[in-house]
Scaffold this motif. Structure first.
Motif, mmCIF file in Angstrom:
data_model
loop_
_atom_site.group_PDB
_atom_site.id
_atom_site.type_symbol
_atom_site.label_atom_id
_atom_site.label_comp_id
_atom_site.label_asym_id
_atom_site.label_seq_id
_atom_site.Cartn_x
_atom_site.Cartn_y
_atom_site.Cartn_z
ATOM 1 N N PRO A 1 -3.453 8.330 0.825
ATOM 2 C CA PRO A 1 -3.112 7.337 2.022
ATOM 3 C C PRO A 1 -4.289 6.824 2.767
ATOM 4 C CG PRO A 1 -1.359 8.838 1.875
ATOM 5 C CD PRO A 1 -2.271 9.407 0.871
ATOM 6 N N TRP A 2 -4.693 5.749 2.900
ATOM 7 C CA TRP A 2 -6.101 5.463 3.635
ATOM 8 C C TRP A 2 -5.739 5.174 4.653
ATOM 9 C CZ3 TRP A 2 -10.659 5.911 1.887
ATOM 10 C CH2 TRP A 2 -11.789 5.197 2.398
ATOM 11 N N ARG A 3 -4.612 4.577 5.240
ATOM 12 C CA ARG A 3 -4.391 4.188 6.755
ATOM 13 C C ARG A 3 -3.020 4.930 7.254
ATOM 14 N NH1 ARG A 3 -4.207 -1.731 5.631
ATOM 15 N NH2 ARG A 3 -2.201 -1.641 7.018
ATOM 16 N N ASP B 1 0.023 2.893 7.243
ATOM 17 C CA ASP B 1 0.568 2.122 6.194
ATOM 18 C C ASP B 1 0.336 3.153 5.056
ATOM 19 O OD1 ASP B 1 1.419 0.898 3.986
ATOM 20 O OD2 ASP B 1 -0.288 -0.595 3.976
ATOM 21 N N THR C 1 1.688 3.519 2.283
ATOM 22 C CA THR C 1 1.734 2.956 0.874
ATOM 23 C C THR C 1 0.223 2.106 0.537
ATOM 24 O OG1 THR C 1 2.218 0.418 1.622
ATOM 25 C CG2 THR C 1 4.201 2.078 1.226
ATOM 26 N N ASP C 2 -0.593 2.218 1.418
ATOM 27 C CA ASP C 2 -2.003 1.869 1.038
ATOM 28 C C ASP C 2 -2.733 3.002 0.410
ATOM 29 O OD1 ASP C 2 -4.478 0.779 0.921
ATOM 30 O OD2 ASP C 2 -4.956 0.534 3.023
ATOM 31 N N ARG D 1 -5.536 4.973 -2.136
ATOM 32 C CA ARG D 1 -6.801 4.514 -2.431
ATOM 33 C C ARG D 1 -7.361 5.712 -3.261
ATOM 34 N NH1 ARG D 1 -9.390 0.474 2.045
ATOM 35 N NH2 ARG D 1 -7.594 -0.657 2.651
#
Length: 151
Positions: A67-69, A72, A74-75, A77
């Motif tokens: 998770p990148w953020r 969120d 679902t983001d 990377r």
């Protein structure tokens, strides 16, 4: 032919001995710090020694589907977390080999893009990454810019 090897008890000291040029030292963490981070985040970090023949020439650490953020989850990377090519081995294609090998691993895992971050500046790696096809995303991560390579 260079290859990536997992970090083991047999090669960890060789990995820790890898040192970038003095003018790059403030731009990338030493391998020992990266391995400490990998130790406390074994479900995230993918550390590898870059070896040519019997000679350790560099180190990379990657992450996959993270998770990148915070806002969120679902983001997800995948990316290159660290890349250290020994000062005496720079300019010989090992960095390109490492990035291309990692791109292949991301593809193998079903990914379609590879991220990395770097500290902008005179001795930074931006030109290296741009030559490999990374483009700036407009995002930052702390004091680093984010680059993305479409696979």
């Amino acid at each position: 032919m260079p290859r990536l090897e997992p970090i083991t008890t047999d090669n960890v000291l060789a990995a820790c001995a890898i040192a970038v040029r003095p003018d790059q030292a403030g731009l990338v963490a030493p391998v020992a710090r990266s391995l400490a981070e990998a130790y406390v985040q074994p479900d995230v970090a993918w550390p590898r020694l870059i070896v040519d023949g019997d000679n350790p020439v560099g180190f990379l650490m990657a992450f996959f589907d993270v998770p990148w953020r915070d806002d969120d989850p679902t983001d997800l990377r995948s990316g290159l977390w660290r890349l250290n090519i020994d000062a005496a081995q720079q300019g010989k294609g090992y960095g390109r080999f490492a990035v291309e090998s990692l791109a292949g691993e991301v593809r193998r895992r079903g990914g379609s893009r590879l991220l990395t971050t770097w500290v902008p500046g005179e001795h930074g790696p931006e030109l290296f990454y741009r030559r490999l096809g990374f483009r700036l995303t407009g995002e930052t991560s702390g004091d680093q810019v984010v680059g993305e390579l479409e696979l």
